[in-house]
Design an enzyme around this catalytic site. Structure first.
Site, PDB file in Angstrom:
ATOM      1  CB  CYS A  96      -0.874  -0.119   1.282  1.00  0.00           C
ATOM      2  SG  CYS A  96      -1.922   1.491   1.358  1.00  0.00           S
ATOM      3  CD  GLU A 126       1.300  -1.280   8.394  1.00  0.00           C
ATOM      4  OE1 GLU A 126       1.539  -0.258   8.613  1.00  0.00           O
ATOM      5  OE2 GLU A 126       0.129  -1.763   8.232  1.00  0.00           O
ATOM      6  CB  CYS A 198      -4.338   4.580   6.113  1.00  0.00           C
ATOM      7  SG  CYS A 198      -5.649   3.310   5.963  1.00  0.00           S
TER       8      CYS A 198
END
Length: 311
Positions: A96, A126, A198
């Site tokens: 992403c 992540e 995000c």
């Protein structure tokens, strides 16, 4: 029984892009296409891609020489990138772009001689990718904290040269408390102008707050290994609602609905809308009215595909 739908819910731009990359690679090159780690954390999506010819692996040593490999939306470490380059694998990076932004931050902090503190959940891919992007050859280190207790226990080399970043899928409220603890413990610490959580995570958490105020029960469509889906369930519970994380409508228990005037439905950022619609159909069969969507924030962000995969 009313059925209330969160808005926004489900796929975010990063997930859309990652799934599109796998699908497009299958169209252009044909199967098999190897994908390092589940491209997104949703069992339904992964199984669909597997049936189309995607082969999911955990490490690059499972990928044959001369194969095409896709990095998942969660991102990878510098070591993984270098191994793929050394083996001359053809790579399509589905990381992403908002995760890549965090990678760029820790790379810059390392070069500036700053140690970094990552707020995140241990073991999440992540987090492993971001930790692995910090270049320790500049003399610093990167530390992981999950909560305020970790901040209290943390020892760093130079409190005057510190920076923090965050995992993109955390609880907004929990992260704010950890950042406050960091600023109190290390007054000179710097960080991004806005925390790295995000837009999609924030928007979906805001929608769940509203949903939990209106509904005694909240169902979150998402897989158990989805960080953002778990945060939605936890938030709904904190706001006073009974809440469950479900992978599919067959997991709904009729006893959950007993005495509930309204049930809310949302979906994590990696859960497809057709699963949400299946959940609604099941709820209607159990006595629910037509679903009503609550007002919410419009999302129109799109991330571009790698050039080699564009139509």
């Amino acid at each position: 029984m009313q059925i209330r739908l969160a808005n926004p819910r489900g796929f975010c731009a990063g997930v859309d892009r990652a799934i599109d990359i796998v699908n497009r690679a299958l169209e252009v090159f044909g199967p098999p296409i190897h994908v390092r780690h589940e491209v997104v954390h949703n069992r339904y999506v992964v199984e669909d891609l597997r049936q189309r010819g995607a082969v999911f692996v955990e490490e690059l040593h499972e990928v044959p020489d001369d194969a095409i490999v896709i990095f998942s939306a969660h991102g990878v470490s510098k070591a993984v990138q270098e191994e793929a380059k050394r083996r001359q694998l053809q790579v399509f990076d589905a990381t992403c772009p908002l995760v890549t932004k965090v990678h760029m931050e820790v790379i810059r902090y390392a070069r500036e001689g700053r140690e970094s503190i990552l707020i995140g959940h241990a073991g999440h891919p992540e987090v492993e990718g971001t930790m692995g992007q910090y270049d320790k050859s500049y003399g610093g280190d990167i530390y992981l904290v999950e909560d305020e207790a970790d901040v209290v226990a943390l020892t760093v080399r130079d409190e005057s040269k510190l920076a923090f970043v965050t995992q993109t899928t955390l609880s907004v409220d929990d992260t704010a408390r950890v950042i406050d603890a960091l600023r109190q413990r290390f007054p000179a610490i710097i960080g991004p102008k806005r925390e790295d959580i995000c837009y999609a995570t924030t928007n979906r958490q805001d929608a769940v707050r509203q949903l939990a105020l209106e509904c005694g029960l909240v169902l979150v469509v998402g897989s158990v290994n989805s960080s953002n889906s778990n945060r939605l369930r936890e938030l709904a519970e904190r706001c006073g609602a009974e809440a469950y994380l479900i992978d599919e409508p067959s997991q709904i228990e009729a006893s959950w609905l007993k005495g509930k005037a309204a049930v809310g439905v949302t979906a994590g950022a990696s859960a497809p809308e057709d699963l949400v619609q299946q959940v609604i159909a099941t709820l209607k069969n159990l006595g629910g009215e037509d679903a009503e969507e609550i007002p919410g924030r419009e999302e129109n962000i799109r991330f571009s595909m790698p050039k080699a995969l564009r139509p």
